[in-house]
Write a protein that holds these residues in place. Structure first.
Motif, PDB file in Angstrom:
ATOM      1  N   ASP A 148     -95.187  59.863-107.036  1.00 17.99           N
ATOM      2  CA  ASP A 148     -95.617  59.908-105.416  1.00 17.99           C
ATOM      3  C   ASP A 148     -95.166  58.628-104.889  1.00 17.99           C
ATOM      4  OD1 ASP A 148     -97.239  58.201-106.639  1.00 17.99           O
ATOM      5  OD2 ASP A 148     -98.978  59.096-106.494  1.00 17.99           O
ATOM      6  N   PRO A 165     -95.445  73.102-109.170  1.00 19.43           N
ATOM      7  CA  PRO A 165     -93.993  72.990-109.623  1.00 19.43           C
ATOM      8  C   PRO A 165     -93.517  73.650-110.693  1.00 19.43           C
ATOM      9  CG  PRO A 165     -95.304  71.172-110.118  1.00 19.43           C
ATOM     10  CD  PRO A 165     -96.150  71.972-109.376  1.00 19.43           C
ATOM     11  N   ASP A 190     -93.564  68.818-100.353  1.00 18.58           N
ATOM     12  CA  ASP A 190     -93.511  69.448-101.650  1.00 18.58           C
ATOM     13  C   ASP A 190     -94.920  69.532-102.314  1.00 18.58           C
ATOM     14  OD1 ASP A 190     -90.736  69.800-101.879  1.00 18.58           O
ATOM     15  OD2 ASP A 190     -90.348  67.840-102.852  1.00 18.58           O
ATOM     16  N   ASP A 191     -95.630  68.271-102.026  1.00 12.88           N
ATOM     17  CA  ASP A 191     -96.893  68.093-102.742  1.00 12.88           C
ATOM     18  C   ASP A 191     -97.940  67.589-101.394  1.00 12.88           C
ATOM     19  OD1 ASP A 191     -99.074  67.813-103.899  1.00 12.88           O
ATOM     20  OD2 ASP A 191     -98.336  66.508-105.373  1.00 12.88           O
ATOM     21  N   ARG A 244    -105.894  71.121-106.636  1.00  8.92           N
ATOM     22  CA  ARG A 244    -105.480  69.694-106.655  1.00  8.92           C
ATOM     23  C   ARG A 244    -106.360  68.771-105.693  1.00  8.92           C
ATOM     24  NH1 ARG A 244    -100.624  68.802-106.249  1.00  8.92           N
ATOM     25  NH2 ARG A 244    -100.602  66.930-107.449  1.00  8.92           N
ATOM     26  N   ARG A 295    -100.547  64.630-101.668  1.00 10.68           N
ATOM     27  CA  ARG A 295     -99.953  63.287-101.601  1.00 10.68           C
ATOM     28  C   ARG A 295    -100.401  62.626-100.210  1.00 10.68           C
ATOM     29  NH1 ARG A 295     -93.818  64.268-103.949  1.00 10.68           N
ATOM     30  NH2 ARG A 295     -94.555  64.141-106.367  1.00 10.68           N
ATOM     31  N   ASP A 340     -90.233  67.636-111.604  1.00 13.06           N
ATOM     32  CA  ASP A 340     -90.643  68.826-111.073  1.00 13.06           C
ATOM     33  C   ASP A 340     -89.975  69.290-109.897  1.00 13.06           C
ATOM     34  OD1 ASP A 340     -92.807  68.045-112.267  1.00 13.06           O
ATOM     35  OD2 ASP A 340     -93.988  66.951-110.833  1.00 13.06           O
ATOM     36  N   TYR A 380     -90.225  72.308-106.636  1.00 19.49           N
ATOM     37  CA  TYR A 380     -91.263  73.226-105.728  1.00 19.49           C
ATOM     38  C   TYR A 380     -90.202  74.095-105.306  1.00 19.49           C
ATOM     39  CZ  TYR A 380     -94.399  69.059-106.787  1.00 19.49           C
ATOM     40  OH  TYR A 380     -95.213  67.983-107.052  1.00 19.49           O
ATOM     41  N   SER A 433    -101.636  72.871 -99.036  1.00 14.24           N
ATOM     42  CA  SER A 433    -102.049  72.089-100.252  1.00 14.24           C
ATOM     43  C   SER A 433    -102.875  73.167-101.396  1.00 14.24           C
ATOM     44  CB  SER A 433    -103.224  71.167 -99.845  1.00 14.24           C
ATOM     45  OG  SER A 433    -103.068  70.401 -99.144  1.00 14.24           O
ATOM     46  N   SER A 434    -102.256  72.622-102.498  1.00 18.88           N
ATOM     47  CA  SER A 434    -103.074  73.557-103.761  1.00 18.88           C
ATOM     48  C   SER A 434    -104.588  72.906-103.683  1.00 18.88           C
ATOM     49  CB  SER A 434    -102.301  72.838-105.126  1.00 18.88           C
ATOM     50  OG  SER A 434    -103.142  73.040-106.104  1.00 18.88           O
TER      51      SER A 434
END
Length: 426
Positions: free
Chosen positions: A124, A109, A169-170, A212, A173, A100, A102, A208-209
Motif C-alpha cells: 500500500d 486480486p 485497485d484497492d 475487507r 487503502r 496482485d 486487479y 470497495s470489497s
C-alpha cells in the motif's frame, strides 16, 4: 543499513524459535520493520512474515515450534498463528510473496507467486514496503531491504502510494491511509493527495470489497487514535455523494466523543450482552439519519447483516401495541443492551453521561471484596472470551442478586468449581 536487536532479548529469543524451510528465503515485512526503523522498537506484539514459497507449510512448522495450531488459512494461502512467547501473546501473520493483479478495480486480486522485491512493490505505502531477511543462522540484527525508498519517506514523515492506480485497485487503502495518518502522525505526499481526491470524486469508495472494508473499520477501532481516525473519515468523506448526510457536525462529533469515552468501560457491559465497539460507533454515526440512508450506509460499509439488523432495531424500534417503543426506555436500567444504554446516554445529553460516569466511578471505588467479577477475571481463570463467558457472568449476577453469592471470593470459588467440573467432563 543493519539494525541491531541489542537490548531486545524478547525478540532475539523469539526469532531463534522461528524454523526455516530449506531452500526458502524468509523475511520480516510491514509494520514491524517500519516501527523498528522509526522507533527502534515494535509497538505491538504482532509481526508479519513473508516467504518465497508456501506460507502455509511454513506456518505449520512455526506452529509446531511453539506448540500451537495454525489458524484459519485464507484463499490466498495466508495464515495467522497466535503463540505465547515468554508468557506474552504474539500474533504472527504469514504470507507467501506474491504479486496482485486487479482485473476489476475494487474487486479481489488475481495472485501470482513472486520474489520479495515484487511483493514489496505491490504494497500500500512505501513505509510499509520494507523488509528484513531472516538470515540463517540468526545474526541478532537485520539488514534492511528498501527497494521503493520507504526509509526516506519515513524520515520525511510522508505516506506515499506505490502506484497512481493504488486507490482505484484497492479502495480500502483510502481508509488505511486515514488510519496511518493518525497513528503515525504522517501526511500524504502530493501524488497521494491527488490520487485521494480523484478517487473521492470518481466514487471509488463504492467499489470497495465490503468484507475487507469491514475488517479495516474494525482495525481502526482497535487503534489508540480511533476517535481521530473517525473524525478523519467524516472530514474527508470518501463516500462523497453516496451518503450526503454522513458528515462532520457538532452533534455527531459529540456522539463520537461519547462513544470513545464509553469504550473505556467495556467490562461493565459484559453481563448485559455482546459489547460491539463497532456497533456503538455506527450508532454514533448513523443516529438521526433517515432510514433509507442508514440502510444504504450499512451496505456500503459492509456491515454484516446480523449486526446491521441489531443496529436498525436500535435506531428504528417498532412501536408496541400500547403505542410505546418496544426497545426505547427513558431510564438507564441494568437489563438494557449496550446499544440502548448508549442511545439513552447520547439522547440525555452531557448531564446524563456525567451521572453515568460518576456511577461507574463510585462502583470502581467499592472495596475489592465487594466488586463483582468481570470478563478479565474469568480470562485469568482460563475461560476464553466467548458467548459462554457472557452466560457465566449473567449467571453470577443472578446468583448474587438472589443472595447465593455474597462476595467476590464466593464468586471466584463458584467459577473455579465450574471450571473443575467442565474439565472432569471433558
Amino acid at each position: 543499513m543493519r539494525i541491531p536487536l541489542s537490548g531486545m532479548p524478547f525478540w532475539r529469543s523469539f526469532f531463534r524459535r522461528i524454523p526455516r524451510l530449506p531452500g526458502r528465503k524468509a523475511y520480516v515485512v510491514g509494520g514491524w520493520v517500519r516501527d523498528m526503523l522509526m522507533l527502534r522498537r515494535p509497538t505491538r506484539p504482532e509481526i508479519d512474515l513473508a516467504l518465497e514459497g508456501d506460507a502455509v507449510q511454513w506456518g505449520e512448522a512455526i506452529a509446531e515450534s511453539f506448540g500451537v495450531r495454525i489458524g484459519r488459512v485464507s484463499e490466498f494461502r495466508t495464515c495467522k498463528i497466535d503463540v505465547l512467547h515468554d508468557k506474552v501473546p504474539v500474533r504472527i501473520d504469514i504470507a507467501s510473496c506474491r504479486t496482485d493483479d486487479y482485473p476489476v478495480p475494487g474487486g479481489m486480486p488475481v495472485v501470482t507467486p513472486s520474489s520479495i522485491y515484487e511483493d514489496l512493490y505491490r504494497r500500500d505505502f512505501s513505509v510499509n514496503a520494507m523488509a528484513f531477511p531472516l538470515e540463517e543462522p540468526f545474526q541478532n540484527s537485520f539488514l534492511l531491504m528498501d527497494p521503493v525508498g520507504g526509509y526516506e519517506d519515513l524520515v520525511r514523515k510522508e505516506l506515499r502510494i506505490l502506484s497512481p492506480a493504488s486507490f482505484e485497485d484497492d479502495p480500502v487503502r483510502i481508509f488505511r491511509l486515514f488510519r496511518f495518518q493518525e497513528r503515525l502522525g504522517f501526511t500524504p505526499d502530493l501524488r497521494t493527495s491527488r490520487a485521494l481526491e480523484s478517487a473521492r470524486l470518481n466514487g471509488t469508495f463504492l467499489r470497495s470489497s465490503k468484507s475487507r472494508l469491514w475488517d479495516e473499520i474494525q482495525a481502526a477501532i482497535r487503534e489508540e487514535s480511533r476517535c481521530a481516525i473517525v473524525f478523519r473519515w467524516l472530514l474527508e468523506k470518501p463516500w462523497e455523494n453516496a451518503l450526503p448526510s454522513l458528515k462532520m457536525s457538532s452533534p455527531r462529533r459529540k456522539r463520537v466523543f461519547a462513544w470513545d469515552r464509553l469504550t473505556v468501560h467495556e467490562s461493565v457491559f459484559s453481563p448485559l450482552g455482546r459489547f460491539w465497539r463497532e456497533m456503538l460507533l455506527l450508532l454514533a454515526l448513523f443516529y438521526g439519519l433517515p432510514r433509507q440512508e442508514c440502510d444504504r450506509g450499512l451496505r456500503l460499509l459492509g456491515v454484516p447483516e446480523k449486526r446491521a439488523r441489531v443496529l436498525r432495531e436500535s435506531l428504528f424500534p417498532v412501536p408496541s401495541e400500547n403505542g410505546r417503543e418496544k426497545t426505547a426506555q427513558s431510564d438507564i436500567l441494568p437489563n438494557l443492551s449496550p446499544q440502548m444504554i448508549f442511545l439513552n446516554l447520547v439522547r440525555g445529553g452531557p448531564e446524563t453521561f456525567a451521572s453515568f460516569e460518576k456511577a461507574l466511578a463510585d462502583r470502581d471505588q467499592q472495596p475489592l471484596g465487594e466488586m463483582s467479577l468481570t470478563g478479565r477475571d474469568l480470562i485469568k481463570e482460563g475461560i476464553e472470551p466467548s458467548p459462554e463467558m457472557g452466560n457465566l457472568l449473567i449467571e453470577i449476577r443472578e446468583l448474587r442478586e438472589k443472595g447465593i453469592l455474597n462476595s467476590r471470593q464466593e464468586e471466584l470459588d463458584w467459577v473455579r468449581a465450574w471450571v473443575r467440573s467442565r474439565r472432569q467432563k471433558s
